[in-house]
Design an enzyme around this catalytic site. Structure first.
Site, short mmCIF file in Angstrom:
data_model
loop_
_atom_site.label_atom_id
_atom_site.label_comp_id
_atom_site.label_asym_id
_atom_site.label_seq_id
_atom_site.Cartn_x
_atom_site.Cartn_y
_atom_site.Cartn_z
N HIS A 145 127.75 42.65 81.64
CA HIS A 145 126.93 41.08 81.93
C HIS A 145 125.63 41.32 81.19
O HIS A 145 125.21 42.30 80.62
CB HIS A 145 126.88 40.77 83.25
CG HIS A 145 126.26 42.19 84.18
ND1 HIS A 145 124.89 42.53 84.16
CD2 HIS A 145 126.83 42.73 85.19
CE1 HIS A 145 124.79 43.56 84.99
NE2 HIS A 145 125.82 43.63 85.82
N HIS B 171 123.30 44.69 81.73
CA HIS B 171 123.45 45.63 80.90
C HIS B 171 122.77 45.16 79.28
O HIS B 171 122.35 46.27 78.86
CB HIS B 171 124.93 45.75 80.60
CG HIS B 171 125.76 46.15 81.80
ND1 HIS B 171 126.77 45.30 82.17
CD2 HIS B 171 125.70 47.19 82.64
CE1 HIS B 171 127.43 45.80 83.22
NE2 HIS B 171 126.80 46.95 83.43
N CYS C 280 130.70 56.67 99.57
CA CYS C 280 130.88 55.36 99.24
C CYS C 280 131.70 55.28 97.80
O CYS C 280 131.27 55.79 96.75
CB CYS C 280 129.78 54.39 99.08
SG CYS C 280 130.09 52.97 98.17
N CYS D 257 129.77 53.50 95.11
CA CYS D 257 128.58 54.21 94.41
C CYS D 257 128.86 55.64 93.83
O CYS D 257 128.16 56.16 93.09
CB CYS D 257 127.66 54.25 95.59
SG CYS D 257 126.74 52.79 96.25
N CYS E 296 128.58 50.56 103.20
CA CYS E 296 127.49 50.69 102.19
C CYS E 296 126.77 49.56 102.11
O CYS E 296 127.10 48.39 101.82
CB CYS E 296 128.33 51.16 100.86
SG CYS E 296 127.12 51.06 99.51
N HIS F 214 127.33 48.00 98.44
CA HIS F 214 128.74 47.39 98.08
C HIS F 214 129.22 46.53 99.31
O HIS F 214 130.25 45.82 98.92
CB HIS F 214 129.84 48.40 97.64
CG HIS F 214 129.24 48.84 96.12
ND1 HIS F 214 128.39 50.02 96.12
CD2 HIS F 214 129.76 48.30 95.03
CE1 HIS F 214 128.56 50.08 94.76
NE2 HIS F 214 129.27 49.26 94.16
N LYS G 204 120.83 40.08 92.67
CA LYS G 204 121.04 41.00 91.54
C LYS G 204 122.25 40.95 90.92
O LYS G 204 123.52 40.59 91.48
CB LYS G 204 120.78 42.29 91.82
CG LYS G 204 120.96 43.37 90.75
CD LYS G 204 121.25 44.59 91.37
CE LYS G 204 121.70 45.54 90.28
NZ LYS G 204 122.35 47.10 90.47
N LYS H 235 129.00 43.29 88.88
CA LYS H 235 130.40 42.96 89.00
C LYS H 235 131.09 42.69 90.42
O LYS H 235 131.63 41.66 90.62
CB LYS H 235 131.22 43.70 88.16
CG LYS H 235 132.68 43.59 87.98
CD LYS H 235 133.48 44.57 87.34
CE LYS H 235 134.92 44.08 87.31
NZ LYS H 235 135.89 45.31 87.20
#
Length: 529
Positions: free
Chosen positions: A24, A27, A133, A136, A158, A161, A308, A311
């Site tokens: 995305h 990156h 997690c 992560c 988490c 996530h 933020k 995905k």
């Protein structure tokens, strides 16, 4: 470009991207920042090396590959070819190397590094129980967990996530991180530029001051990873393996000469992985007796609607959604200019479109079209000899020199947006100069022919400087402009022009034949978007 060698060197890395992610604009943002810095140094004649790549081990990839009925290696191969390498082409990245953590050159030298740490007493066996997690791929402290809601009511999840964590108990190998707290604090103290920006540095110092625990560096509950050399029932923890890409790609353990040239490097990282790069990684290198990185720079997050991009949150925008309409140069320019590297920034289509039209189409693109069209119209496409420069011309020459010097200083601070703003002082000055000098009026008066020649020489020489200064940011437009200026005949290829010397006035020879290019940044019909 050997003839341009300056004796300086510059190595820069992006994080290696988790192969499971969908690429995305977050990156792409990191890639472009690293690429602009690398292109600037390359254009300056520095011995430059830019590294990017993919992180392909770990439990998450094993689970996804299994769910798709393929081996993890086949899954990673497909994602690299279908998603990650095309991303680099979409945004015009000129990386020197692409490392995959499944390559033998990486895996073999990860084992070599681990064995050294084990032999030297920095790794020991122990028991570990903690909340893990999978998203992560790391163990979480209780302070990093929140109470679940909805279907996860009553569970600890988490904070990143918002998925439940698993309570795991396993025998692990540990790295003696706790030995390195004092040495790390001394590093931050002696080299304040080691972690930047300041907000990132403060966070890291505060974290280390609280005391460091030893770090679990292996897993035995799955086998998709680099096997621990002295105990093949364990694989190396994915983060430990991933960090080592920076030195395995540079030649650690395989090419001492290359390693000496390329290491240490500047690491550009998202602030969410700052601790790994500014705390764990230098401690690992200290343990191995290797140099710590040149610098760790934590950039901010890209926010879309204040959230933020990731995905797992599904707010990601694919870079080609932007480049299909605006092109790769505009993508590169916008993200470097509109967002200060090191701070969070918001992306919006409206802001992108407004900047594209105001700054690229009307500012830079129109300047090139107007300047070259007037040389075509009034001097048959041949750059005229300049008469004696007056105050206005001397001012443009001063601005060009200042733009090059100040932009170079900004690049040294990794302040890419500031560097572009410095170059833009010349774009704005030349547009103002044309408005004031009114070459179209001078052209009507045969007695002003010499003055017209001076004005149009000034404009074309200013465009020559801009083509060089903007080649690291908007490489395609810069190349078209260089060709349109006919500059190769007298000055050589654009890639051979030393960027730090771009502001020296009077380089474009009179008599050069120019052509008028199609608009560098054509206007875009808003309704078509």
């Amino acid at each position: 470009m050997e003839h341009m060698a300056t004796g300086s060197s510059f190595s820069i890395t992006t994080p290696i991207f988790y192969v499971n992610d969908a690429p995305h604009i977050g990156h792409a943002y990191t890639e472009v920042a690293a690429d602009v810095l690398a292109r600037w140094h390359r254009q300056a004649g520095d011995d430059t090396w830019m590294l990017t790549g993919t992180d392909e081990h770990g439990e998450k990839i094993l689970r996804t590959a299994t769910a798709n009925g393929v081996t993890p290696q086949a899954w990673a191969d497909k994602l690299v070819e279908d998603s990650w390498k095309p991303l680099l082409e979409t945004i015009d990245i000129r990386n020197d190397d692409f490392i995959r953590t499944t390559e033998p050159r990486h895996e073999e030298n990860v084992r070599r590094f681990l064995q050294k740490l084990y032999d030297d007493g920095f790794i020991y066996a122990g028991e570990y129980e903690g909340y893990y997690c999978v998203g992560c791929e790391e163990y979480k402290q209780l302070s990093e967990l929140v109470d679940g809601t909805g279907e996860y009511e009553g569970l600890k999840v988490c904070a990143i996530h918002t998925k439940p964590v698993e309570l795991l108990h396993e025998k692990n190998y540990f790295f003696r991180m706790s030995d390195f707290g004092e040495r790390l604090l001394a590093l931050y103290e002696e080299r304040p530029e080691f972690v930047q920006p300041e907000s990132a540095r403060n966070e890291v110092v505060q974290f280390v001051r609280q005391g460091l625990s030893d770090l679990s560096i292996s897993r035995s509950t799955f086998d998709w990873g680099v096997k621990v050399p002295w105990d093949d029932s364990h694989v190396v923890y994915v983060w430990f393996d991933a960090l080592l890409n920076y030195i395995t790609a540079a030649g650690y353990g395989s090419d001492d000469e290359a390693f000496a040239r390329r290491w240490p490097a500047v690491h550009l990282v998202g602030k969410d992985i700052l601790r790994f790069h500014a705390v764990i990684w230098p401690a690992m290198l200290m343990a191995a007796g290797l140099e710590v990185p040149a610098r760790v720079f934590g950039h901010g997050w890209l926010l879309v609607g204040g959230e933020k991009m990731s995905k797992s949150k599904l707010t990601g925008i694919a870079p080609n959604e932007i480049t299909d309409t605006f092109g790769s140069d505009a993508f590169r320019y916008y993200f470097m200019r509109a967002i200060t590297l090191g701070q969070d920034g918001s992306f919006s289509w409206e802001d992108l479109s407004a900047r594209y039209h105001a700054e690229l189409a009307n500012g830079f693109g129109n300047l090139a079209s107007r300047g070259l069209s007037m040389v075509q119209r009034y001097f048959d496409g041949v750059v005229p000899e300049s008469g004696t420069p007056g105050e206005a011309e001397q001012e443009i020459a001063r601005i060009a020199l200042g733009a090059a010097e100040n932009a170079d200083a900004a690049i040294d601070r990794l302040a890419v947006g500031d560097a572009i703003a410095q170059v833009w002082t010349l774009v704005d000055a030349l547009n103002g100069y044309i408005t004031e000098q009114e070459p179209w009026a001078l052209a009507k008066d045969p007695g002003s022919r010499d003055r017209l020649a001076t004005v149009l020489y000034t404009v074309t020489e200013g465009l020559r400087a801009l083509a060089v200064l903007l080649s690291p940011v908007t490489p395609k437009a810069a190349a078209v402009l260089w060709d349109s200026l006919g500059a190769t005949a007298g000055l050589g290829d654009l890639s051979a022009q030393p960027v730090r010397d771009a502001g020296r006035w009077g380089q474009l020879p009179a008599g050069t034949t120019v052509s008028v290019p199609a608009p560098l940044f054509p206007r875009i019909d808003e309704s078509a978007q």
